[in-house]
Design a protein around this motif. Structure first.
Motif, short mmCIF file in Angstrom:
data_model
loop_
_atom_site.label_atom_id
_atom_site.label_comp_id
_atom_site.label_asym_id
_atom_site.label_seq_id
_atom_site.Cartn_x
_atom_site.Cartn_y
_atom_site.Cartn_z
N SER A 131 0.83 -1.21 0.00
CA SER A 131 0.00 0.00 0.00
C SER A 131 0.86 1.26 0.00
O SER A 131 0.42 2.32 -0.43
CB SER A 131 -0.94 0.00 1.21
OG SER A 131 -0.25 0.31 2.42
N GLY A 163 3.64 1.35 -1.75
CA GLY A 163 4.23 1.41 -3.08
C GLY A 163 5.33 0.40 -3.35
O GLY A 163 5.84 0.33 -4.47
N VAL A 179 -4.13 2.83 -0.60
CA VAL A 179 -2.91 3.39 -1.18
C VAL A 179 -2.54 4.67 -0.44
O VAL A 179 -3.37 5.55 -0.24
CB VAL A 179 -3.12 3.68 -2.68
CG1 VAL A 179 -1.93 4.46 -3.25
CG2 VAL A 179 -3.29 2.37 -3.45
N GLU A 204 -1.04 8.41 -4.08
CA GLU A 204 -1.61 8.12 -5.40
C GLU A 204 -0.56 8.28 -6.50
O GLU A 204 -0.65 7.63 -7.55
CB GLU A 204 -2.82 9.02 -5.67
CG GLU A 204 -4.02 8.73 -4.78
CD GLU A 204 -4.63 7.36 -5.04
OE1 GLU A 204 -4.35 6.78 -6.10
OE2 GLU A 204 -5.37 6.87 -4.15
N GLY A 238 1.22 4.91 -6.10
CA GLY A 238 0.30 3.81 -6.31
C GLY A 238 0.66 2.60 -5.47
O GLY A 238 1.53 2.63 -4.61
N ARG A 239 -0.02 1.51 -5.75
CA ARG A 239 0.16 0.27 -5.01
C ARG A 239 1.18 -0.64 -5.72
O ARG A 239 1.14 -0.79 -6.95
CB ARG A 239 -1.17 -0.48 -4.88
CG ARG A 239 -1.11 -1.70 -3.95
CD ARG A 239 -2.44 -2.47 -3.99
NE ARG A 239 -3.58 -1.62 -3.71
CZ ARG A 239 -4.00 -1.30 -2.49
NH1 ARG A 239 -3.35 -1.77 -1.44
NH2 ARG A 239 -5.06 -0.53 -2.33
#
Length: 283
Positions: free
Chosen positions: A94, A96, A125, A128, A131-132
């Motif tokens: 979560s 990254g 996440v 943003e 991201g994941r």
């Protein structure tokens, strides 16, 4: 608090004791199959100390991803050995990281997949723009290379390794191998960081495990001299030498602190956090 009078701990200890020798991890598969209250190490959520480290200590551990001159995002790889239900793996993703959860127990891996399927919304996440990261759960023996090869990975490829209830689950006789293995998996410095959430520091080292009690000095001696047999006294306490040089190929402790939060099991009756966080890099 950890107590050897807890009947569930006695079940864990007696089960693990049956599986010493060539297959020391088979007991954990048996325990995962029993499930329920036997899973005394399973808190169901990531440790808050890890979450705080990922947020507050980026100056030390770096960002979860980097961008090259062409603007391409490159995610760092994170490994959680003995990942249990996989909650820490999902947390790292979560933030990254491409997160890998390693488990010997096939039953535990099924729980990881169920956790990801049912509770994905808990691991939102964090950025943003990053991201994941991807999540990969893999069955294998931490001390062998076949799981690495199966993933198409080589040694020294992990930018972050997180160790919480793995060190304390191992018989103390395995600590030299544990430390050496981290040097084989961790990426070169300064990119590679091993994060240890040291637990249980409040349990006497002379008491039966798992979990095996350990002082911070034991982490220091083993990780700075990986593969070496470290002397312990009759009370099970590591004999440390603060003036001893880090061995060639050893890990150096680059940060050490008392976290503001941790699981309740690492907090005493007065509310003091007894766990510690340490960060290590290859020399």
């Amino acid at each position: 608090m950890i107590s050897n009078f807890n009947p569930n701990i006695r079940t864990v200890q007696s089960t693990i004791a049956k599986h010493k020798g060539d297959q020391p991890f088979d007991g954990w598969e048996e325990l995962w199959q029993k499930g329920g209250d036997t899973l005394i190490w399973d808190r169901g959520i990531p440790n808050p100390a890890l979450e705080d480290t990922l947020i507050e200590r980026r100056a030390t551990i770096g960002e979860p991803a980097t961008t090259d001159a062409q603007g391409n995002l490159h995610r760092k790889k994170a490994l959680v050995p003995g990942c249990g239900r996989g909650v820490d793996v999902l947390l790292l993703a979560s933030f990254g990281y491409d997160a890998y959860g390693l488990e010997y127990s096939k039953t535990a891996l099924k729980e990881c997949q169920e956790e990801e399927r049912v509770n994905a919304d808990k691991y939102t996440v964090r950025d943003e723009a990053i991201g994941r990261g991807k999540v990969m759960f893999v069955q294998g023996d931490f001390f062998k290379d076949d799981w690495l090869e199966g993933l198409g990975l080589s040694r020294n490829c992990f930018d972050l390794v997180y160790d919480y209830t793995f060190f304390c689950a191992l018989d103390p006789s395995m600590r030299p191998k544990w430390a050496l293995r981290h040097t084989q998996l961790l990426a070169p410095s300064p990119r590679g960081n091993l994060i240890c959430l040291e637990f249980p520091r409040h349990k006497k080292s002379s008491l039966q495990g798992p979990p095996w009690g350990s002082t911070s000095e034991a982490y220091m001696e083993h990780l700075s001299h990986p593969g070496e047999e470290i002397p312990y006294n009759s009370n099970g306490e590591c004999k440390s030498d603060p003036l001893r040089e880090v061995s060639n190929g050893g890990l150096e402790r680059v940060a050490y602190w008392q976290p503001a939060r941790t699981h309740q099991v690492g907090i005493d009756a007065s509310g003091e956090v007894l766990d510690r966080v340490s960060v290590w890099r290859r020399r």
